[in-house]
Write a protein that holds these residues in place. Structure first.
Motif, PDB file in Angstrom:
ATOM      1  N   UNK A 107      28.571  27.829  75.030  1.00  0.00           N
ATOM      2  CA  UNK A 107      28.445  26.984  73.835  1.00  0.00           C
ATOM      3  C   UNK A 107      29.102  27.646  72.630  1.00  0.00           C
ATOM      4  N   UNK A 108      28.895  28.963  72.471  1.00  0.00           N
ATOM      5  CA  UNK A 108      29.467  29.671  71.325  1.00  0.00           C
ATOM      6  C   UNK A 108      30.998  29.626  71.358  1.00  0.00           C
ATOM      7  N   UNK A 109      31.583  29.977  72.492  1.00  0.00           N
ATOM      8  CA  UNK A 109      33.053  29.976  72.603  1.00  0.00           C
ATOM      9  C   UNK A 109      33.598  28.574  72.403  1.00  0.00           C
ATOM     10  N   UNK A 110      32.959  27.603  73.030  1.00  0.00           N
ATOM     11  CA  UNK A 110      33.431  26.224  72.938  1.00  0.00           C
ATOM     12  C   UNK A 110      33.417  25.728  71.493  1.00  0.00           C
ATOM     13  N   UNK A 111      32.311  25.921  70.810  1.00  0.00           N
ATOM     14  CA  UNK A 111      32.172  25.407  69.444  1.00  0.00           C
ATOM     15  C   UNK A 111      33.116  26.117  68.487  1.00  0.00           C
ATOM     16  N   UNK A 144      41.856  14.776  67.689  1.00  0.00           N
ATOM     17  CA  UNK A 144      40.853  15.200  66.706  1.00  0.00           C
ATOM     18  C   UNK A 144      39.953  16.238  67.363  1.00  0.00           C
ATOM     19  N   UNK A 145      39.432  17.185  66.577  1.00  0.00           N
ATOM     20  CA  UNK A 145      38.557  18.203  67.159  1.00  0.00           C
ATOM     21  C   UNK A 145      37.290  17.583  67.756  1.00  0.00           C
ATOM     22  N   UNK A 146      36.818  18.158  68.826  1.00  0.00           N
ATOM     23  CA  UNK A 146      35.615  17.665  69.495  1.00  0.00           C
ATOM     24  C   UNK A 146      34.408  17.704  68.563  1.00  0.00           C
ATOM     25  N   UNK A 147      34.301  18.756  67.765  1.00  0.00           N
ATOM     26  CA  UNK A 147      33.129  18.933  66.904  1.00  0.00           C
ATOM     27  C   UNK A 147      33.202  18.130  65.612  1.00  0.00           C
ATOM     28  N   UNK A 148      34.322  17.469  65.350  1.00  0.00           N
ATOM     29  CA  UNK A 148      34.419  16.632  64.152  1.00  0.00           C
ATOM     30  C   UNK A 148      33.988  15.201  64.433  1.00  0.00           C
ATOM     31  N   UNK A 256      29.047  28.370  62.212  1.00  0.00           N
ATOM     32  CA  UNK A 256      28.391  27.201  62.801  1.00  0.00           C
ATOM     33  C   UNK A 256      28.191  27.360  64.301  1.00  0.00           C
ATOM     34  N   UNK A 257      29.156  27.957  64.989  1.00  0.00           N
ATOM     35  CA  UNK A 257      28.972  28.250  66.407  1.00  0.00           C
ATOM     36  C   UNK A 257      27.842  29.235  66.628  1.00  0.00           C
ATOM     37  N   UNK A 258      27.749  30.237  65.743  1.00  0.00           N
ATOM     38  CA  UNK A 258      26.693  31.244  65.845  1.00  0.00           C
ATOM     39  C   UNK A 258      25.327  30.627  65.561  1.00  0.00           C
TER      40      UNK A 258
END
Length: 296
Positions: A107-111, A144-148, A256-258
């Motif tokens: 999850x951390x690397x992905x985000x 577009x970014x996945x997290x946006x 935010x990933x952290x």
């Protein structure tokens, strides 16, 4: 490398996250670029697959064939993994760490990488659109970014919630979970019966409040991540992509990933990280007693 296979599988699952959710106000629904096997492929899913494959290729390139004496790339990856392990293990607990750590690091690397991928020039600004007051307005970006996208962050939050439930059931069990939520944590021997049973009613009420908070965790996790990334995009556009704000968004993307993974670790540790120290202490006393008996 079993760990690398888990990372590849997890990244693939996250990259094809849920696409059914979208807000009506304040957030544009992810447009479908094409369909694959009857399912819509949005611009965020397309970019997620591209970035995920790039992450996997980068890790493979850095690590290569693992060696006893690590290469420079392998040492970088191992140092990062050890640092994250040292961060998460005290929160999650040693007991649940073997199962929780692959989820947390994935999850951390992905985000983080998908947050940073949104800062690449052209992402979200190249695509199809129309002119508005003499200026070209992109209504359907190519990527577009996945997290946006709200649907992307909801998918991540659901993965986090599902991992929490599986790990808690595996290492704590339903009994400990119910006791942690509704059980009376006071010592019955130290309290009068009336006070003890009165506290039981209070703990029961608090338990129902805790259940509500558990079920809104996916909402809070997804909204927090989406809000920060979406706000960062608007800030960059408003500031005309000035370099200091690029650096700020790099920092925000990492934080935010952290935060997302630390909250997931805290949720797991609240249930699973019970009695590790006590168990280790009893284990140590047992070894000491056994050694004493052997000496006699």
């Amino acid at each position: 490398m079993p760990a690398l296979k888990k990372l590849v599988l997890s990244m693939s699952m996250l990259a094809t996250g849920a696409t059914a959710f979208a807000a009506e106000d304040g957030h544009e629904k992810a447009p479908s670029l094409q369909s694959f096997l009857g399912l819509p492929v949005t611009n965020s899913i397309l970019y997620s697959v591209i970035i995920t494959l790039a992450i996997i290729a980068l890790v493979r390139w850095l690590v290569g064939t693992p060696k006893i004496v690590p290469t420079r790339g392998q040492a970088i990856v191992e140092s990062a993994v050890d640092a994250l392990r040292g961060l998460y293990e005290p929160i999650v607990g040693k007991k649940a760490m073997p199962m929780a750590f692959p989820v947390l690091i994935t999850l951390f690397i992905f985000i983080v990488f998908h947050n940073w991928a949104g800062l690449i020039p052209g992402v979200g600004t190249i695509g199809w659109g129309h002119e508005v007051n003499g200026h070209f307005h992109v209504s359907t970006p190519l990527v577009r970014p996945h997290t946006s996208e709200l649907n992307g962050t909801i998918a991540l939050a659901l993965v986090s919630f599902g991992a929490w439930f599986i790990i808690v059931m595996r290492y704590a069990g339903p009994g400990l979970l119910l006791f942690d939520l509704f059980g009376n944590k006071a010592d019955k021997k130290e309290l009068a019966p009336a006070m003890y049973w009165g506290l039981s009613g209070i703990f029961l009420i608090v338990g129902f409040i805790e259940v509500v908070s558990i079920f809104i965790r996916p909402v809070t996790l997804s909204m927090r991540l989406f809000g920060n990334v979406f706000g960062g995009e608007n800030l960059l556009h408003a500031m005309h992509f000035l370099p200091p704000f690029y650096f700020l968004e790099l920092l925000v993307g990492f934080v935010q990933g952290l935060v997302f993974t630390l909250l997931t670790a805290v949720y797991i540790g609240l249930i699973c990280n019970h009695g590790d120290d006590h168990h280790d202490e009893e284990h140590g006393h047992g070894h000491a007693a056994h050694a004493k008996e052997s000496a006699h």
